[in-house]
Structures are given as structure tokens and as C-alpha cells.
Design an enzyme around this catalytic site. Structure first.
Site, PDB file in Angstrom:
ATOM      1  N   GLY A   1     -48.437  58.458   1.162  1.00  0.00           N
ATOM      2  CA  GLY A   1     -47.065  57.989   0.987  1.00  0.00           C
ATOM      3  C   GLY A   1     -46.005  59.070   0.893  1.00  0.00           C
ATOM      4  O   GLY A   1     -44.893  58.799   0.439  1.00  0.00           O
ATOM      5  N   SER A   2     -46.306  60.286   1.354  1.00  0.00           N
ATOM      6  CA  SER A   2     -45.268  61.331   1.262  1.00  0.00           C
ATOM      7  C   SER A   2     -44.083  61.014   2.173  1.00  0.00           C
ATOM      8  O   SER A   2     -42.931  61.298   1.824  1.00  0.00           O
ATOM      9  CB  SER A   2     -45.840  62.718   1.574  1.00  0.00           C
TER      10      SER A   2
ATOM     11  N   MET B   1     -52.410  52.852   8.528  1.00  0.00           N
ATOM     12  CA  MET B   1     -53.588  53.200   9.308  1.00  0.00           C
ATOM     13  C   MET B   1     -54.278  51.987   9.938  1.00  0.00           C
ATOM     14  O   MET B   1     -55.487  52.012  10.189  1.00  0.00           O
ATOM     15  CB  MET B   1     -54.592  53.986   8.429  1.00  0.00           C
TER      16      MET B   1
ATOM     17  N   ASN C   1     -42.594  54.183  14.006  1.00  0.00           N
ATOM     18  CA  ASN C   1     -43.812  54.839  13.522  1.00  0.00           C
ATOM     19  C   ASN C   1     -43.626  56.353  13.546  1.00  0.00           C
ATOM     20  O   ASN C   1     -42.873  56.876  14.352  1.00  0.00           O
ATOM     21  CB  ASN C   1     -44.995  54.452  14.435  1.00  0.00           C
TER      22      ASN C   1
ATOM     23  N   HIS D   1     -45.951  59.866  13.910  1.00  0.00           N
ATOM     24  CA  HIS D   1     -47.285  60.279  14.349  1.00  0.00           C
ATOM     25  C   HIS D   1     -47.367  61.811  14.354  1.00  0.00           C
ATOM     26  O   HIS D   1     -46.432  62.470  14.820  1.00  0.00           O
ATOM     27  CB  HIS D   1     -47.554  59.735  15.763  1.00  0.00           C
TER      28      HIS D   1
HETATM   29  C1  GRF Z   1     -48.569  61.267   8.535  1.00  0.00           C
HETATM   30  O1  GRF Z   1     -49.021  62.516   8.942  1.00  0.00           O
HETATM   31  C2  GRF Z   1     -48.202  60.393   9.694  1.00  0.00           C
HETATM   32  O2  GRF Z   1     -47.811  61.106  10.814  1.00  0.00           O
HETATM   33  C3  GRF Z   1     -49.477  59.647   9.990  1.00  0.00           C
HETATM   34  O3  GRF Z   1     -50.086  59.452   8.752  1.00  0.00           O
HETATM   35  C4  GRF Z   1     -49.683  60.475   7.854  1.00  0.00           C
HETATM   36  C5  GRF Z   1     -49.198  59.813   6.593  1.00  0.00           C
HETATM   37  O4  GRF Z   1     -48.889  60.739   5.596  1.00  0.00           O
HETATM   38  N1  GRF Z   1     -49.199  58.420  10.708  1.00  0.00           N
HETATM   39  P1  GRF Z   1     -48.203  60.256   4.267  1.00  0.00           P
HETATM   40  O5  GRF Z   1     -49.008  59.074   3.748  1.00  0.00           O
HETATM   41  O6  GRF Z   1     -46.810  59.849   4.584  1.00  0.00           O
HETATM   42  O7  GRF Z   1     -48.260  61.426   3.339  1.00  0.00           O
END
Ligand code: GRF
Length: 226
Positions: A43-44, A121, A138, A140
Site C-alpha cells: 500500500g505504499s 494483484m 493502474n 506497473h
Molecule cells: C507496485 O510496484 C506497483 O507497480 C505494482 O505493485 C506494487 C505495489 O506496491 N502493481 P505498493 O503496495 O503500492 O507498495
């Protein structure tokens, strides 16, 4: 090196990077955007998006976080940030459509106009995509169309590329394939491991996601698709 070029390859914490083209910042929306976020784990990106709204970098409010994993870190962040959070556990639904119908129900209750998949995911169904046409964004961790799928950072290392990065794009039926809103590049260093490279990519993710959302939203408001 002339001034404009040196500015474009140097970011605030000296990580070499490039955002190109550099869009005008601080787009404003009247009324502010009403966003929902979907996250499966850490969730960052969710937290940095919320902070972007609170510092007015993004003219929006995040009204709801949807997570599919109970007690994930994203949920903890939502609690700390006082953002409503709902757990919709995919294991309890018989199909992607059923799961997505439940997600839609919650976003509709908050009158959400755009959804940000920030580390979601799961593959989403046409049901969700068609309910929010061009309104699902999204993030990525690669320079799409390179390295689609869940192991994008490993793919970059395996293929020994020297530049990778991240992409913010509109969600379409095919995974990691929709129109690109903004990208940022980072170098892959010789002795990088996955964690080091991901960390470098995520600095850029946190920076470009709010910009990508603003860019997408200019179209939502222009076309009045609500
Ligand atoms: C990110 O690197 C994003 O690109 C991918 O999943 C990761 C999620 O990271 N889809 P976070 O949960 O936001 O820290």
C-alpha cells in the site's frame, strides 16, 4: 549540459530519472475528484496518493480503499490515515465477476468517479472495466509494453536491461496493456538485486501516479462520462 536537460534527469533526491513529457502540475478539478483505491498488500502507492491529495498535488479525495487480503499493510495505512477501508476477500467469491460486483457495490456507495489500482494483484473482469470505462488507472513497475505481468522487476534483471521504470496507464481487458498516461525511467545498476531495483522504481511510482491520475481525470471531466 543545458539547464532544461539537466533538470529533466535529476529528481529531488538525486535519483537519476526522467519524466517525459513533463505535464503541467497542479491540475484543478471542480469539484475535486472522488477516488477509490484497490490494493492487495503493502500500500505504499495508496499512501503516497492520499498524501498527494492532502498536499493538493492532486485535486482529489480518496474516499475508499478496497483490499482483498485481510490485515494487509495497506489496511493498516488506511486506518492510520482515516480512510474507510473494506476487505473483499477474493477467496470468498466463486468468480472474478462476483468479486468485482461486490467491489462495484462499495465504490457506487461512495459515488466514486475513478478507481486507482495501486498494487491490486488480481485480474479484473469486464464487469468492472465496463462499469468504469476509461476510469480505472493502474501502476506497473516496468516501462510497458516491456515486462508485463506480476514479475516485472525480475524480468528486467533477467533480461539485463540497463533502463527500466514504471508506467501509469488506463486499464483494459488485456493485462498491463491499456493506453499509457505517463512513464518514468530509472537505471538498472550492475549489482542491483530485486529489492534495490524495486525501491528505486517505487520512488518514481509515488511521484508519477498522482500526475497520471490527473491526466486521466482531465478526460473523465471533458467527456462527462459519469
Ligand atoms: C507496485 O510496484 C506497483 O507497480 C505494482 O505493485 C506494487 C505495489 O506496491 N502493481 P505498493 O503496495 O503500492 O507498495
Amino acid at each position: 549540459m543545458n539547464n532544461s536537460i539537466s533538470q529533466s534527469i535529476k529528481d529531488e533526491d538525486d535519483t537519476p530519472s526522467m519524466i517525459w513529457p513533463r505535464p503541467s502540475s497542479n491540475l484543478s478539478f471542480n469539484p475535486p475528484l472522488k477516488l477509490g483505491v484497490m490494493s492487495s498488500g503493502n500500500g505504499s502507492n495508496f499512501e503516497s496518493l492520499v498524501m498527494a491529495t492532502r498536499t493538493k498535488l492532486l485535486d482529489a479525495t480518496v474516499h475508499l480503499l478496497v483490499v482483498n487480503n485481510p490485515n494487509c499493510k495497506a489496511m493498516e495505512r488506511a486506518n492510520r490515515l482515516n480512510i474507510p477501508c473494506v476487505v473483499i476477500d477474493h477467496r470468498k467469491y466463486s468468480s472474478r465477476e462476483q468479486l468485482d460486483l461486490e467491489i462495484i457495490k462499495h465504490f457506487k456507495a461512495y459515488d466514486i468517479e475513478g478507481i486507482i489500482m495501486a498494487g491490486w494483484m488480481r485480474i479484473v473482469s469486464d464487469t468492472l472495466i465496463n462499469t468504469y470505462p476509461n476510469r480505472i488507472v493502474n501502476i506497473h513497475p516496468s516501462l510497458l509494453p516491456c515486462f508485463k505481468g506480476h514479475d516485472a522487476v525480475e524480468q528486467a534483471l533477467t533480461n539485463r536491461v540497463t533502463i527500466t521504470g514504471c508506467t501509469v496507464h488506463i486499464v483494459r481487458k488485456d493485462v498491463d496493456s491499456g493506453p499509457i498516461l505517463i512513464q518514468a525511467a530509472v537505471p538498472v545498476l550492475l549489482d542491483d538485486n530485486k529489492d534495490q531495483l524495486l525501491k528505486r522504481i517505487q520512488i518514481e511510482e509515488h511521484r508519477i501516479l498522482p500526475i497520471g491520475v490527473s491526466l486521466a481525470a482531465t478526460k473523465w471531466r471533458e467527456r462527462n462520462l459519469r
